[in-house]
Design a protein around this motif. Structure first.
Motif, PDB file in Angstrom:
ATOM      1  N   LYS A   1      50.110  48.129  32.055  1.00 25.75           N
ATOM      2  CA  LYS A   1      51.182  47.135  32.087  1.00 25.75           C
ATOM      3  C   LYS A   1      51.578  46.983  33.548  1.00 25.75           C
ATOM      4  N   MET A   2      51.567  45.759  34.027  1.00 31.77           N
ATOM      5  CA  MET A   2      51.890  45.495  35.426  1.00 31.77           C
ATOM      6  C   MET A   2      53.354  45.091  35.560  1.00 31.77           C
ATOM      7  N   PRO A   3      54.014  45.531  36.635  1.00 36.61           N
ATOM      8  CA  PRO A   3      55.418  45.153  36.831  1.00 36.61           C
ATOM      9  C   PRO A   3      55.538  43.656  37.108  1.00 36.61           C
ATOM     10  N   ALA A   4      56.328  42.957  36.310  1.00 35.74           N
ATOM     11  CA  ALA A   4      56.443  41.504  36.392  1.00 35.74           C
ATOM     12  C   ALA A   4      56.889  41.023  37.767  1.00 35.74           C
ATOM     13  N   ASP A   5      57.728  41.799  38.428  1.00 34.64           N
ATOM     14  CA  ASP A   5      58.241  41.345  39.727  1.00 34.64           C
ATOM     15  C   ASP A   5      57.246  41.534  40.874  1.00 34.64           C
ATOM     16  N   HIS A   6      56.078  42.095  40.585  1.00 32.93           N
ATOM     17  CA  HIS A   6      55.052  42.289  41.617  1.00 32.93           C
ATOM     18  C   HIS A   6      53.750  41.553  41.313  1.00 32.93           C
ATOM     19  N   LEU A   7      53.746  40.709  40.298  1.00 32.21           N
ATOM     20  CA  LEU A   7      52.494  40.066  39.888  1.00 32.21           C
ATOM     21  C   LEU A   7      51.865  39.236  40.997  1.00 32.21           C
ATOM     22  N   HIS A   8      52.652  38.560  41.794  1.00 27.09           N
ATOM     23  CA  HIS A   8      52.090  37.758  42.883  1.00 27.09           C
ATOM     24  C   HIS A   8      51.404  38.642  43.923  1.00 27.09           C
ATOM     25  N   THR A   9      51.998  39.772  44.249  1.00 31.92           N
ATOM     26  CA  THR A   9      51.410  40.703  45.212  1.00 31.92           C
ATOM     27  C   THR A   9      50.142  41.334  44.644  1.00 31.92           C
ATOM     28  N   LEU A  10      50.194  41.723  43.381  1.00 26.73           N
ATOM     29  CA  LEU A  10      49.027  42.328  42.745  1.00 26.73           C
ATOM     30  C   LEU A  10      47.863  41.340  42.674  1.00 26.73           C
ATOM     31  N   LEU A  11      48.166  40.075  42.386  1.00 25.72           N
ATOM     32  CA  LEU A  11      47.119  39.048  42.365  1.00 25.72           C
ATOM     33  C   LEU A  11      46.480  38.931  43.741  1.00 25.72           C
ATOM     34  N   LYS A  12      47.290  38.841  44.766  1.00 28.30           N
ATOM     35  CA  LYS A  12      46.768  38.707  46.129  1.00 28.30           C
ATOM     36  C   LYS A  12      45.884  39.906  46.498  1.00 28.30           C
ATOM     37  N   GLU A  13      46.306  41.104  46.134  1.00 35.61           N
ATOM     38  CA  GLU A  13      45.508  42.307  46.415  1.00 35.61           C
ATOM     39  C   GLU A  13      44.141  42.221  45.744  1.00 35.61           C
ATOM     40  N   ARG A  14      44.120  41.756  44.508  1.00 36.22           N
ATOM     41  CA  ARG A  14      42.881  41.740  43.745  1.00 36.22           C
ATOM     42  C   ARG A  14      41.899  40.665  44.195  1.00 36.22           C
ATOM     43  N   ILE A  15      42.391  39.624  44.803  1.00 35.02           N
ATOM     44  CA  ILE A  15      41.473  38.582  45.276  1.00 35.02           C
ATOM     45  C   ILE A  15      41.436  38.520  46.803  1.00 35.02           C
ATOM     46  N   SER A  16      41.871  39.599  47.461  1.00 33.79           N
ATOM     47  CA  SER A  16      41.964  39.618  48.921  1.00 33.79           C
ATOM     48  C   SER A  16      40.615  39.416  49.619  1.00 33.79           C
ATOM     49  N   GLU A  17      39.535  39.786  48.970  1.00 31.81           N
ATOM     50  CA  GLU A  17      38.223  39.633  49.599  1.00 31.81           C
ATOM     51  C   GLU A  17      37.612  38.259  49.384  1.00 31.81           C
TER      52      GLU A  17
ATOM     53  N   ILE B   1      40.195  29.729  47.639  1.00 32.95           N
ATOM     54  CA  ILE B   1      40.887  30.763  46.855  1.00 32.95           C
ATOM     55  C   ILE B   1      41.853  31.524  47.756  1.00 32.95           C
ATOM     56  N   LYS B   2      41.380  31.962  48.899  1.00 32.27           N
ATOM     57  CA  LYS B   2      42.239  32.689  49.840  1.00 32.27           C
ATOM     58  C   LYS B   2      43.390  31.800  50.307  1.00 32.27           C
ATOM     59  N   GLU B   3      43.074  30.564  50.633  1.00 32.99           N
ATOM     60  CA  GLU B   3      44.092  29.631  51.122  1.00 32.99           C
ATOM     61  C   GLU B   3      45.221  29.456  50.101  1.00 32.99           C
ATOM     62  N   TYR B   4      44.857  29.229  48.857  1.00 35.61           N
ATOM     63  CA  TYR B   4      45.874  29.028  47.827  1.00 35.61           C
ATOM     64  C   TYR B   4      46.551  30.327  47.410  1.00 35.61           C
ATOM     65  N   ALA B   5      45.831  31.415  47.416  1.00 37.96           N
ATOM     66  CA  ALA B   5      46.433  32.702  47.049  1.00 37.96           C
ATOM     67  C   ALA B   5      47.579  33.045  47.991  1.00 37.96           C
ATOM     68  N   ASP B   6      47.433  32.723  49.258  1.00 30.88           N
ATOM     69  CA  ASP B   6      48.495  32.997  50.224  1.00 30.88           C
ATOM     70  C   ASP B   6      49.773  32.219  49.921  1.00 30.88           C
ATOM     71  N   GLN B   7      49.650  31.148  49.140  1.00 25.88           N
ATOM     72  CA  GLN B   7      50.820  30.327  48.803  1.00 25.88           C
ATOM     73  C   GLN B   7      51.553  30.828  47.551  1.00 25.88           C
ATOM     74  N   VAL B   8      50.992  31.804  46.889  1.00 25.14           N
ATOM     75  CA  VAL B   8      51.636  32.340  45.689  1.00 25.14           C
ATOM     76  C   VAL B   8      52.704  33.331  46.130  1.00 25.14           C
ATOM     77  N   THR B   9      53.949  32.928  46.002  1.00 24.24           N
ATOM     78  CA  THR B   9      55.067  33.771  46.458  1.00 24.24           C
ATOM     79  C   THR B   9      56.060  34.084  45.349  1.00 24.24           C
ATOM     80  N   ASP B  10      55.879  33.473  44.188  1.00 24.95           N
ATOM     81  CA  ASP B  10      56.813  33.648  43.074  1.00 24.95           C
ATOM     82  C   ASP B  10      56.115  34.403  41.944  1.00 24.95           C
ATOM     83  N   PRO B  11      56.523  35.643  41.677  1.00 25.72           N
ATOM     84  CA  PRO B  11      55.847  36.418  40.623  1.00 25.72           C
ATOM     85  C   PRO B  11      55.947  35.774  39.238  1.00 25.72           C
TER      86      PRO B  11
END
Length: 133
Positions: free
Chosen positions: A19-35, A40-50
């Protein structure tokens, strides 16, 4: 999708389907697609709202049997649920019904028919279920 929105499906093995913490979902997503690179990278950087990231564990299941009790038989996802990205859930359910109709045409005792149905459908269902994760 409306302007300013996108749909991005990411599937990553997460042992134990935590179970992932809801308030960190945006950060966790960015970590998982960081490579990833490019758009994808360009748009991932714009995800700031969990709250804009939806996380759902993907799982499948297969009941070993029996798939019936008395005169009640389970078919489809009730016995062999597959992960949704494979797109085989409805197909297996349709196959189940076709096999059941053919078995019912033999006019065997109900328990024999339902037992044979489980035996005939198990291996096919196992193959799909094991390859759906």
């Amino acid at each position: 999708m409306p302007d300013g929105k996108m749909y991005l499906l990411v599937t990553i093995s997460e042992p134990g389907n935590p179970k992932m913490p809801a308030d960190h979902l945006h950060t966790l997503l960015k970590e998982r697609i960081s490579e990833c690179g490019g758009i994808i990278k360009e748009y991932a950087d714009q995800v700031t709202d969990p709250s804009q990231v939806i996380y759902r564990p993907i799982f499948s299941h297969l009941i070993s049997g029996p798939w019936y009790k008395g005169r009640v038989l389970l078919v489809g996802d009730a016995t062999h649920g597959t992960a949704p990205h494979l797109g085989q859930g409805a197909s297996l359910a349709i196959e189940d019904v076709i096999v059941l109709v053919e078995l019912l045409k033999r006019n065997l005792p109900v328990e024999n028919t339902l037992n044979q149905f489980t035996q005939e459908r198990f291996e096919r269902s196992r193959l799909i279920e094991e390859n759906s994760d």
